[in-house]
Design an enzyme around this catalytic site. Structure first.
Site, mmCIF file in Angstrom:
data_model
loop_
_atom_site.group_PDB
_atom_site.id
_atom_site.type_symbol
_atom_site.label_atom_id
_atom_site.label_comp_id
_atom_site.label_asym_id
_atom_site.label_seq_id
_atom_site.Cartn_x
_atom_site.Cartn_y
_atom_site.Cartn_z
ATOM 1 N N ASP A 23 54.321 -24.180 -18.478
ATOM 2 C CA ASP A 23 54.541 -24.375 -16.936
ATOM 3 C C ASP A 23 55.779 -25.124 -16.700
ATOM 4 O O ASP A 23 55.986 -24.875 -15.304
ATOM 5 C CB ASP A 23 53.178 -25.568 -16.689
ATOM 6 C CG ASP A 23 51.869 -25.047 -16.450
ATOM 7 O OD1 ASP A 23 51.993 -23.624 -16.610
ATOM 8 O OD2 ASP A 23 50.945 -25.693 -16.419
ATOM 9 N N TYR A 26 46.212 -26.142 -11.535
ATOM 10 C CA TYR A 26 46.363 -27.513 -11.994
ATOM 11 C C TYR A 26 47.182 -28.500 -11.286
ATOM 12 O O TYR A 26 48.172 -28.159 -11.038
ATOM 13 C CB TYR A 26 46.400 -27.408 -13.475
ATOM 14 C CG TYR A 26 45.468 -27.584 -14.450
ATOM 15 C CD1 TYR A 26 44.865 -28.811 -14.808
ATOM 16 C CD2 TYR A 26 44.879 -26.774 -15.023
ATOM 17 C CE1 TYR A 26 43.839 -28.958 -15.559
ATOM 18 C CE2 TYR A 26 43.745 -26.640 -15.801
ATOM 19 C CZ TYR A 26 43.216 -27.858 -16.187
ATOM 20 O OH TYR A 26 42.310 -28.061 -17.087
#
Lengths: 671, 671
Positions: free
Chosen positions: B319, B407
């Protein structure tokens, strides 16, 4: 004895007649002061002071059987359940287990305990033992020989443990003394190498040894009182507080607490401290309360020190079973121990003579608003439409601080709207330090069992193991314990790009031995499920334990303290519910021999699948002291979380709105 | 090109002339919007748009060498250090690493990168890729075939990973699409089994497959917006807030933050998000600031999913290195993401074309007052003199929320007056779910790689590993890493009552291999000490890492995602400081092959004793989704603490007074 009893009866009658009847009393409420007095009266009517030497070592509620409580909960309008008390008394130097029925106003059971181990110490016998040295010439001489002033000496009582002696010992304690003279931080000024042994029944010194003279550490820098500090001070922060101008969102009715979607009962026990019972959560979707935890409390607290010297080897304390985790609770200070929005609750215990003693401000209950986020999302993928939704976290905390001698344990039970119960213990207070000849680390060439913290001050290595009793009743009392291991799984199909993944292998524990877990060895979710209830889409309804510590003991299994503390050999145990199995270290922890503990109950390897089960989890700390812990320790915390896991059909706080906005009444300047 | 450059020069000159000179600029301040514009101008002057296709994939501060910064700190009155920028650009389909000197106003280094892996995606290329399906007939037909409305479809770009392909791939992403139509929670409505592959350089679809038709999960119950909820709602709490009527106790000067005894610098990086630098603590006793942390940030975030199906196997995200943990930061909502007493700070990043883009309210900084206790003791042993002293805990929190697609990661750096730095990451937001044929668990007889969360909705098993870079400088930059194992030690002397104890065996790591630690295997304190500095009584000055998670990866070492993510093979690593070693997963994470990562640097097994060292700690989560995570997840947190351990001569907050009492200005009714 007749005239005496008659007088007593009258007094009793009088006392009761002016008390309003507790028509709404909850069956799990702790004994009221009136009930404690009644217990005293009833016990004394069988064992009058004129003919017996009797001390109340423990007086608490004898709870009704669990099915009785649960059926009362379902229909509380029925007549009150019989109130009973469980008493452990020393009567003429024997231990009695007495059940007093307060409704019948008589003893209904009275058994002599002849096994190993002794009940909790009373305050009075500790205070008496602590005073004995001051009348004991050899001790006074030892103090004088050291050039110390006797009026600055303070003594404390220490349990002696058990070290393989075949012969049963009497009820004794070791008394160790400390020096004030310029500080109130006596624990930083041990008068080392003097051992006194006191027989608690005869209340006399039966052993004394002055082994050698070790410098008493200096008073300088040990006092922790704000009023005794001299500049330079630390930076002073501007005022900060939690404000609820419209009042709290919880309600307290006796010992029942309602807040947000939670409903539970908070009781006090002299041994366990706070007892959370009947915790249920309101399921907004189902529009009903659902059971989570029938009971939760600290069952035992094992604190072994790692110092082999003569005055230290036996320090392997069972703080709950020997000293009383509840008895050791201290009043909480408003605005400092608990924030401005806290509500305080008192507790009562029975003194050695059976009289009720009020303990003010023992619990505080407050809504915690720490700035955390309960849930959130910002959605940025939809062209031209950024969506943000955030819910701040507000939770409810029940706090008690237990100061067992030197250590202060901050016990928090935190209830979250999302269904989690988060349990935290914070360790602060004072270390037990050993007086030492050393003033610099470079002088040390032998094993000193600790860290040099200041000149002549050795912070002893030690552990804290808090074993929690958690009678989880996940949506009903028939539950199973499931270990869901994440298992690395090789991929054998060459056509797949991946060579591995992990899958979940769920194992339901059939018997107790299946559920003993040493944490840290494998990656797994630990679940308590209700095997009889499933969500709409078929998942078993459950809660999971999220451990906050994987600490394991480091004494050999054949060492006597570890035989007594064998319930710490695993971080997790599961037992079938058994009313008598409450105390992980045994009902009689003082001088126990480990023969009636969580570790021995489990040897029966009982069935625990689809049963009413109790989960035991041990939070551990290995404490290597450091200079920051001197003269008072910054709090070090650990704990665990019980978190709903397929208990709800969906996120249970999806439909929860943020708290109302704060309107400041009649404030012209603020904001 | 001459006329163009001339115009540009003029423009540049004009822009700069109206800017006040940053005389007080800190050498670690992030690039200002003006500086970003200047970088763009300088790079374009070498690579004009007229002749080159150039995209800015990363633009950040090129920090001065650490010794230069440290010497500037000691004497900040000297002239400003040269400001430089590190740029990763794709120029004519090659990756360039460019260093721009903003003071010299020219490129001072320009290197083509030919190794494996690609730089971060830009927003613009993701947005463009996400739009391509809407012009692509086969996709439109697939949507139509499913009876879905194209105007309700939204697509997102996914990195493709690397799965052992020998041949170097182009810069590509997979594009996956979702359905709105009655919800904004698109992630709960995947349009499963359609794969699109997009070439990012040519910005065209190069692959398409419609494998099978799977039901799109229903919209019902997925929307998480408060405005879309229908009764019954959860209980509404009364207003609660943190109040500081006299204002905050911190001060912010540019990016430097001073609070209580802490002083640090907070910067923003498009890749790392918040960067804490030069954190020092004021030692009240020594009356000076002492170094703790030269730099701390999230170096990488590895999120592998455990689903082997064709549309899922590659989901093994990095990420930070692929999407930018900073780029993915979202504006924080006052009163909800951060409490009322929070201060907000903006950030800037360079868009694909090099222009500065403002990100409002990216950080919040607030004093946290959660009702915790910093330290306390009640002394009850002194006859007739109960002493109680309590200090409430107030700490300072720096928060950023990074929403990487579905998320939301809540990143907190918390500074405590006692010297601890507590780092927490909270996971919330939305799961990645797979559309599924199943509506009940009992239908499932195959491996489904997840938990059924709702009808047709499978929550995929996955992990989160956040690897923190922690350049600790404990009271100076020459440090050592010490593992203090608690070692069970048998007692062989029969005359001693104990059979065992534990002692501390401290091992100083000589080289990198000594410092790789899988947590959970042994009981140990992990310390960074300054071997050149000792306390008065001779303890090495140190800080210790208290890990909050012992999670380890469960992919096989030869699996390609784990080769790329091998930096998670140990929870703890220590490396000698090396300016170029910042990104645990490699500078080029997209399609990386694990050849330039923390795991490979360490193979050199360099000396780390008494060196400037960097500590790397990985916080891990194995996430087995549960129904409570649907449609939005309650926050799940973990983290770690850096805690002073013989850093101070004694408890550093002994002389700290409680915060000032709160005086409510002009409130007639409150309290």
């Amino acid at each position: 004895m007749f005239p005496f009893s008659k007088t007593l009866f009258f007094l009793l009658f009088y006392t009761l007649s002016i008390m309003p009847p507790h028509l709404c009393q909850h069956p799990l409420d702790p004994l009221t002061p009136e009930e404690i007095t009644l217990v005293q009266t009833i016990v004394h009517s069988s064992y009058p002071n004129s003919t017996h030497i009797l001390t109340f070592q423990y007086v608490g509620l004898e709870e009704p059987p669990k099915p009785t409580v649960l059926s009362w909960i379902r229909n509380p309008s029925r007549k009150n359940l019989h109130r009973q008390s469980f008493v452990i008394a020393r009567i003429d130097q024997t231990t009695h287990e007495i059940i007093v029925d307060l409704s019948l106003r008589r003893i209904i059971s009275d058994q002599v305990y002849n096994g190993y181990g002794y009940p909790l110490f009373t305050f009075e016998e500790q205070i008496a033992a602590n005073q004995l040295p001051f009348q004991y010439a050899p001790f006074l001489e030892s103090i004088n020989k050291r050039g110390l002033k006797i009026e600055e000496v303070v003594c404390g009582s220490f349990s002696v443990g058990w070290f393989g002696e075949k012969k049963r010992s009497k009820r004794i304690v070791k008394v160790m003394c400390y020096y004030l003279d310029g500080t109130i931080n006596l624990y930083m000024r041990p008068i080392e190498a003097i051992s006194l042994t006191v027989d608690l029944e005869d209340m006399k010194i039966i052993g004394f040894k002055d082994r050698l003279t070790v410098p008493v550490p200096k008073a300088d820098g040990t006092d922790f009182r704000g009023s005794m500090q001299t500049p330079p001070f630390g930076p002073l922060l501007k005022g900060i507080t939690v404000a609820q101008p419209h009042g709290p969102s919880f309600s307290i009715d006796g010992h029942k607490i309602r807040w947000a979607n939670w409903d539970f009962h908070l009781s006090f026990d002299a041994r366990a401290g706070p007892v959370i019972s009947l915790a249920s959560i309101f399921d907004v979707e189902k529009q009903k309360f659902r059971q989570v935890l029938y009971k939760g409390f600290v069952s035992e607290l094992f604190v072994p020190y790692m110092d082999l010297t003569e005055e230290w080897y036996y320090r392997t304390f069972f703080d709950a079973g020997e000293y009383g985790y509840g008895l050791s609770a201290v009043p909480l200070e408003p605005l400092r121990d608990c924030p401005e929005n806290a509500y305080f609750m008192d507790a009562y215990f029975a003194s050695q003579n059976g009289m009720p003693v009020q303990m003010p401000n023992i619990f505080c209950i407050f809504e915690r608003f720490s700035g955390d986020i309960m849930w959130r999302h910002t959605e940025t993928l939809i062209p031209g439409n950024v969506v943000r939704e955030v819910r701040p976290e507000v939770s409810l905390v029940v706090r008690m601080v237990s100061t067992v001698g030197n250590y202060d344990y901050i016990n928090d039970w935190e209830f979250k709207q999302s269904g989690s119960i988060k349990v935290t213990v914070g360790l602060t207070g004072l270390l037990e330090v050993r007086g030492s000849i050393y003033t610099h680390k470079d002088q040390i060439e032998e094993e000193v069992f600790g860290t040099l913290l200041a000149e002549n001050t050795m912070g002893a290595h030690h552990d804290h193991f808090l074993t929690y009793y958690l009678d989880v009743d996940v949506d009903g009392d028939a539950n199973s314990f499931v270990k869901s291991r994440m298992q690395m799984t090789p991929v054998t199909d060459d056509k797949l790009p991946r060579k591995s993944y992990w899958r979940v292998v769920s194992e339901t524990a059939k018997t107790e031995s299946d559920a003993r877990i040493k944490l840290g060895l494998e990656q797994a979710d630990l679940l308590v499920v209700n095997p009889n209830k499933r969500t709409h889409i078929g998942n078993f309804i459950g809660y999971r334990l999220i451990p906050g510590s994987t600490t394991s003991p480091l004494l050999s299994h054949n060492d006597y303290p570890q035989i007594r503390g064998a319930f710490t050999n695993y971080n997790v145990w599961v037992t079938p519910y058994n009313k008598s199995e409450k105390w992980a270290g045994g009902l009689y922890a003082d001088q126990s021999r480990g023969d009636n503990t969580l570790a021995t109950w489990g040897l029966r390897n009982r069935i625990i699948e689809n049963r009413d089960i109790v989960l035991w989890y041990t939070v551990g700390f290995h404490h290597v002291p450091c200079q920051e812990d001197f003269p008072v320790m910054p709090t070090l915390s650990s704990g665990f979380e019980l978190r709903p896991t397929n208990f709800f059909e969906r996120n249970p706080v999806l439909k929860f709105r943020p708290p109302q906005s704060v309107q400041w009444p009649n404030c012209s300047a603020y904001r």
